[in-house]
Scaffold this motif. Structure first.
Motif, PDB file in Angstrom:
ATOM      1  N   ARG A   1       0.834  -1.210   0.000  1.00 26.18           N
ATOM      2  CA  ARG A   1       0.000   0.000   0.000  1.00 26.18           C
ATOM      3  C   ARG A   1       0.866   1.256   0.000  1.00 26.18           C
ATOM      4  O   ARG A   1       0.609   2.206  -0.723  1.00 26.18           O
ATOM      5  N   LYS A   2       1.933   1.260   0.809  1.00 34.44           N
ATOM      6  CA  LYS A   2       2.799   2.438   0.853  1.00 34.44           C
ATOM      7  C   LYS A   2       3.548   2.606  -0.477  1.00 34.44           C
ATOM      8  O   LYS A   2       3.751   3.722  -0.941  1.00 34.44           O
ATOM      9  N   ARG A   3       3.921   1.514  -1.088  1.00 37.53           N
ATOM     10  CA  ARG A   3       4.578   1.575  -2.403  1.00 37.53           C
ATOM     11  C   ARG A   3       3.628   2.183  -3.436  1.00 37.53           C
ATOM     12  O   ARG A   3       4.018   3.011  -4.255  1.00 37.53           O
ATOM     13  N   GLN A   4       2.368   1.805  -3.372  1.00 39.54           N
ATOM     14  CA  GLN A   4       1.389   2.331  -4.323  1.00 39.54           C
ATOM     15  C   GLN A   4       1.112   3.807  -4.070  1.00 39.54           C
ATOM     16  O   GLN A   4       1.031   4.600  -5.010  1.00 39.54           O
ATOM     17  N   ILE A   5       1.002   4.195  -2.813  1.00 44.91           N
ATOM     18  CA  ILE A   5       0.747   5.604  -2.509  1.00 44.91           C
ATOM     19  C   ILE A   5       1.961   6.462  -2.870  1.00 44.91           C
ATOM     20  O   ILE A   5       1.816   7.556  -3.410  1.00 44.91           O
ATOM     21  N   THR A   6       3.157   5.962  -2.604  1.00 47.33           N
ATOM     22  CA  THR A   6       4.361   6.699  -2.991  1.00 47.33           C
ATOM     23  C   THR A   6       4.442   6.813  -4.509  1.00 47.33           C
ATOM     24  O   THR A   6       4.808   7.867  -5.039  1.00 47.33           O
TER      25      THR A   6
END
Length: 167
Positions: free
Chosen positions: A76-81
């Motif tokens: 999720r953090k990879r996608q938001i970044t």
């Protein structure tokens, strides 16, 4: 402004050029090539793009060793970044990114992703909440060299989009 000229740089920012001597060009600044980004080209190139996993690991690994690292460096953090970088690189509305549309408009909808993204993007675009989400903005700063390489590759036609990831 004797030896200082305003030089327009990528992403609409302005920097001062402090090159001594005024003989290199009529305006007195040796930086004669001003780059204008083709944001439509960038949007097309990054359609469906996600930070490659190997790049994600390489950039986040040092951050995970900090004394008080963020707890989550997962998908999720990879996608938001990726979405934050997409917004910066393309100067586009994050809601137009394929990554956002696929996660929030196609069933099953990821409402948690949508909510978190809306909040972070508001804070990113307004400049509010930087202290509360410092780790996200630190993460974005850690990707600055990669972002610059990506922008350069797209702008000069050398970017090869990786196979589309499963979103």
């Amino acid at each position: 402004m004797d030896s200082e000229e305003l030089v327009s740089v990528e992403l609409g920012k302005t920097e001062r050029c402090r090159h001594p001597g005024r003989d290199s060009n009529p305006r007195g600044c040796r930086q004669t090539q001003q780059h204008t980004a083709d944001y439509q080209r960038r949007r097309r190139a990054l359609d469906g793009w996600l930070i490659p996993e190997d790049v994600w690991e390489a950039v986040t690994e040092p951050l995970q060793r900090l004394p008080r690292p963020a707890k989550d460096f997962g998908p999720r953090k990879r996608q938001i970044t990726s979405l934050l970088l997409w917004t910066v690189i393309t100067s586009g509305d994050y809601r137009a990114a394929a990554l956002f549309r696929n996660r929030t408009q196609i069933r099953p909808r990821d409402d948690r992703f949508a909510s978190l993204t809306h909040r972070l993007m508001f804070e990113f675009l307004s400049g509010k909440g930087r202290e509360r989400n410092k780790h996200v903005f630190d993460l974005l700063n850690a990707f600055a060299p990669y972002r610059a390489e990506l922008e350069h590759a797209i702008d000069h036609g050398t970017f090869i989009a990786p196979a589309r990831p499963r979103l």
